[in-house]
Scaffold this active site. Structure first.
Site, PDB file in Angstrom:
ATOM      1  N   GLY A 183       0.852  -1.185   0.000  1.00  0.00           N
ATOM      2  CA  GLY A 183       0.000   0.000   0.000  1.00  0.00           C
ATOM      3  C   GLY A 183       0.888   1.234   0.000  1.00  0.00           C
ATOM      4  N   CYS A 217      -8.990  22.374  16.867  1.00  0.00           N
ATOM      5  CA  CYS A 217      -8.990  22.626  18.310  1.00  0.00           C
ATOM      6  C   CYS A 217      -8.572  21.395  19.097  1.00  0.00           C
ATOM      7  CB  CYS A 217     -10.370  23.101  18.740  1.00  0.00           C
ATOM      8  SG  CYS A 217     -10.821  24.559  17.831  1.00  0.00           S
ATOM      9  N   GLU A 218      -7.342  20.993  18.921  1.00  0.00           N
ATOM     10  CA  GLU A 218      -6.762  19.843  19.626  1.00  0.00           C
ATOM     11  C   GLU A 218      -5.274  20.109  19.762  1.00  0.00           C
ATOM     12  OE1 GLU A 218      -8.074  16.656  20.397  1.00  0.00           O
ATOM     13  OE2 GLU A 218     -10.028  16.835  19.420  1.00  0.00           O
ATOM     14  N   TYR A 247      -2.063   6.946   3.154  1.00  0.00           N
ATOM     15  CA  TYR A 247      -2.702   7.161   4.457  1.00  0.00           C
ATOM     16  C   TYR A 247      -2.782   8.650   4.787  1.00  0.00           C
ATOM     17  CZ  TYR A 247      -1.676   2.203   4.570  1.00  0.00           C
ATOM     18  OH  TYR A 247      -1.598   0.875   4.236  1.00  0.00           O
TER      19      TYR A 247
END
Ligand code: LLP
Length: 425
Positions: free
Chosen positions: A291, A358-359, A387
């Site tokens: 992948g 907001c993290e 990914y």
């Protein structure tokens, strides 16, 4: 040659200045190189082609399932490794042959199994006896035969991030080696089940050869035991997981050299080359499921600096892209090289490059030494082609980025930026 490169202090994607594409389509923006994807695909296959063994390269479409990229690889002859009914739908819609689709995953629903059986896919990689029994029942009810490969858990440490190890005892994947023989013998007696293969995928972003050698040796020993019980194994699938370079992807006098504990990375073909001799004498067909190695270095995420802010302890570069566009730094503390689109000798500073979400976990890079950047400057997060978009979300009701595919002196918008009207709420 890498299809992303620096010329005259500016970043290019094939024949285009990344700045120009970012101006035209706005940021955040994923840009992919078609020729890099094709190069990766051919390099991975080369040892298999040389070996003259029968093989199927089942691209793990979870890495990047943009329709144009799916079509491109299907046209090149790739198969698909899928992990859900949704991925089966995409694989079929974008040109993958049913006899090259393999369905993996510990939690296939009855509905997904029925869908895949009705579509007559090539193989189910099964992860428990209970699952095999369910597949047998559904296949019996439908009056079809399910071809299965049994996934083993060889308990091999692939020496990667703990969240992406899959072949260790503590992982949910595959069948415990203590039970494996019983599973094979019980499965061989179940109605509507045809055992065709054996499978081990031990993890992702593996940057050493040895875990593959260990895994393949384990499979070979197991095949001998299983075949001595009268069960014929036709396919050996050793998964994907081939690691790629995330540091020092591009080097230049204005880009600080990145500290890398890995002194060498196997080449893309190198992983397979190392096990082909072991497998060659077996006389089985091979399946691989790469992948990341197919698309990671074929994609970048371009963002723009919104603000710079000096805190008491740190300086922050606040950008218009973050964890909802590229989750890897937040999820695996993953390192991605970040390159300003215009390189200059304005000096370095050490900063946290963060997103607007907001993290506190919303960062692209922490304590990164990088050329000084100001409001309006653009940069590329490298090796973001796998990914990246597939793990993106609408968190904070943010709109997902656009995607562009560059091909020599042509480029195409292959996914439009989401619009407010398209938000799910
Ligand atoms: N086969 C199976 C059964 C898999 O579960 C996977 C990936 C692959 C093949 C492809 O592995 P690859 O060649 O891409 O390493 N989101 C993580 C990676 C998760 C991998 C999941 N399984 C990341 O961004 O690092």
């Amino acid at each position: 040659m890498n299809h992303f490169y620096i010329k005259d202090n500016r970043l290019y994607a094939e024949n285009f200045l990344v700045e120009d594409l970012a101006q035209e389509f706005g940021t955040p923006l994923y840009i992919y190189s078609k020729n890099q994807i094709l190069k990766n695909y051919r390099e991975i296959n080369q040892p298999l082609v040389n070996s003259k063994l029968d093989y199927i390269n089942c691209y793990a479409i979870k890495a990047n399932s943009n329709p144009e990229i799916l079509k491109l690889l299907a046209e090149e002859g790739a198969g698909a490794e899928i992990a859900s009914g949704g991925e089966l739908y995409l694989a079929l819609k974008f040109g993958y042959l049913r006899n090259k689709i393999t369905f993996t995953g510990v939690g296939k629903t009855d509905h997904e199994i029925e869908y895949a059986l009705k579509e007559n896919i090539f193989n189910f990689t099964v992860e428990s006896l209970q699952e095999i029994k369910v597949i047998s029942e559904i296949a019996h009810r439908l009056g079809v035969i399910a071809r299965i490969s049994v996934r083993v858990n060889p308990d091999i440490d692939p020496r990667t991030h703990p969240y992406i190890t899959t072949g260790m005892k503590e992982n949910k994947f595959g069948i415990d080696s203590r039970d494996i023989l019983e599973v094979f013998t019980t499965a061989s007696k179940l109605p509507n089940i045809d055992i065709i293969g054996i499978h081990a995928h031990i993890g992702s972003q593996i940057t050493e050869i040895q875990p593959y050698i260990d895994s393949v040796k384990y499979l070979i020993d197991l095949i001998k035991i299983v075949e001595s019980k009268g069960i014929n194994i036709r396919y050996v699938n050793f998964g994907g997981g081939f690691g790629v370079r995330y540091k020092n992807v591009l080097t230049h006098r204005y880009i600080p050299l990145e500290e890398d504990n890995n002194s060498s990375y196997p080449s893309l073909g190198g992983y397979i080359e190392s096990v082909i001799e072991l497998l060659g004498s077996l006389g089985k067909k091979l399946i691989i499921e790469p992948g990341r190695s197919m698309t990671a270095n074929a994609g970048i995420l371009v963002g723009k600096v919104l603000y710079t802010k000096q805190g008491e302890l740190k300086k922050f570069i606040i950008t218009d892209t973050g964890m909802n566009d590229l989750m890897r730094p937040c999820l695996y503390q993953a390192y991605h090289q970040i390159i300003p689109l215009v390189l200059s000798d304005t000096g370095y500073e050490t900063v946290d490059i963060v997103g607007p979400v907001c993290e506190t976990s919303d960062f692209l890079a922490l304590n990164r030494k990088i050329q000084k950047m100001e409001r309006g400057h653009m940069f590329a997060v490298m090796t973001a082609g796998a990914y990246g978009y597939t793990l993106s979300s609408n968190y904070n009701a943010r709109l997902r980025p656009a995607e562009v595919l560059v091909d020599g002196d042509k480029y195409h918008l292959i996914r439009e930026r989401e619009k407010l009207e398209e938000l799910h709420y």
